[in-house]
Design a protein around this motif. Structure first.
Motif, mmCIF file in Angstrom:
data_model
loop_
_atom_site.group_PDB
_atom_site.id
_atom_site.type_symbol
_atom_site.label_atom_id
_atom_site.label_comp_id
_atom_site.label_asym_id
_atom_site.label_seq_id
_atom_site.Cartn_x
_atom_site.Cartn_y
_atom_site.Cartn_z
ATOM 1 N N GLU A 123 0.880 -1.160 0.000
ATOM 2 C CA GLU A 123 0.000 0.000 0.000
ATOM 3 C C GLU A 123 0.917 1.209 0.000
ATOM 4 O O GLU A 123 2.003 1.170 0.588
ATOM 5 N N ALA A 124 0.482 2.296 -0.638
ATOM 6 C CA ALA A 124 1.364 3.457 -0.739
ATOM 7 C C ALA A 124 0.586 4.754 -0.564
ATOM 8 O O ALA A 124 -0.623 4.810 -0.788
ATOM 9 N N SER A 125 1.326 5.781 -0.187
ATOM 10 C CA SER A 125 0.761 7.118 -0.058
ATOM 11 C C SER A 125 1.802 8.117 -0.547
ATOM 12 O O SER A 125 2.793 8.372 0.143
ATOM 13 N N PRO A 126 1.611 8.657 -1.766
ATOM 14 C CA PRO A 126 2.582 9.622 -2.294
ATOM 15 C C PRO A 126 2.599 10.899 -1.460
ATOM 16 O O PRO A 126 1.563 11.374 -1.001
ATOM 17 N N GLY A 127 3.797 11.441 -1.280
ATOM 18 C CA GLY A 127 3.951 12.700 -0.563
ATOM 19 C C GLY A 127 4.168 13.842 -1.545
ATOM 20 O O GLY A 127 4.361 13.633 -2.742
ATOM 21 N N ALA A 128 4.154 15.050 -1.037
ATOM 22 C CA ALA A 128 4.352 16.232 -1.878
ATOM 23 C C ALA A 128 5.822 16.506 -2.134
ATOM 24 O O ALA A 128 6.163 17.373 -2.936
ATOM 25 N N ASP A 129 6.699 15.762 -1.490
ATOM 26 C CA ASP A 129 8.133 16.039 -1.577
ATOM 27 C C ASP A 129 8.914 14.971 -2.345
ATOM 28 O O ASP A 129 10.060 14.687 -2.035
ATOM 29 N N SER A 130 8.302 14.348 -3.347
ATOM 30 C CA SER A 130 8.933 13.295 -4.164
ATOM 31 C C SER A 130 9.286 12.054 -3.360
ATOM 32 O O SER A 130 10.226 11.328 -3.688
ATOM 33 N N VAL A 156 10.556 8.506 -4.638
ATOM 34 C CA VAL A 156 9.795 7.993 -5.783
ATOM 35 C C VAL A 156 10.731 7.304 -6.778
ATOM 36 O O VAL A 156 10.387 6.274 -7.359
ATOM 37 N N ALA A 157 11.912 7.856 -6.964
ATOM 38 C CA ALA A 157 12.865 7.316 -7.947
ATOM 39 C C ALA A 157 13.287 5.883 -7.630
ATOM 40 O O ALA A 157 13.731 5.164 -8.532
#
Length: 122
Positions: free
Chosen positions: A16-23, A50-51
């Protein structure tokens, strides 16, 4: 299992994931994983750039109920919370759906009446 949310593949496993605003992306697991911290009993988290991800996507479970298309947005015992995706207000009204917002129609449907459940990654 009904899924509706972000998923990420990292290090050969899916989380499960939750993207943040800071990459960055927060990854979540229900079992201990090396490098993950326990945030509450049975919940583990790791923040990664993210990379470093192999993939990131959004998964949702779709279905048919009473001959019309829906996405499942929740579940409780033998009931599924379904949201109409057909886009036709007269059909939604005829099905007796609750209008949640402009163009958003939902209801609780008995799980036994819901057919053609499958996951879509968008």
């Amino acid at each position: 299992m009904i899924r509706d949310g972000y998923i990420a593949s990292w290090g050969g496993a899916e989380y499960e994931a939750s993207p943040g605003a800071d990459s960055t992306v927060r990854l979540y697991a229900t079992e201990p994983v090396a490098g993950f911290e326990e945030t509450q009993p049975g919940r583990y988290r790791r923040v990664v750039p993210v990379a470093e991800l192999d993939s990131l996507g959004y998964v949702r479970t779709t279905c048919m109920w009473r001959g019309e298309p829906f996405v499942i947005v929740g579940e409780h015992e033998s009931w599924l919370r379904v949201e109409y995706t057909g886009g036709r207000a007269p059909v939604a009204e005829a099905l007796g759906l609750d209008r949640i917002d402009q163009g958003v129609w939902q209801t609780w449907a008995p799980r036994a009446e819901v057919v053609d459940l499958h996951e879509e990654t968008v």
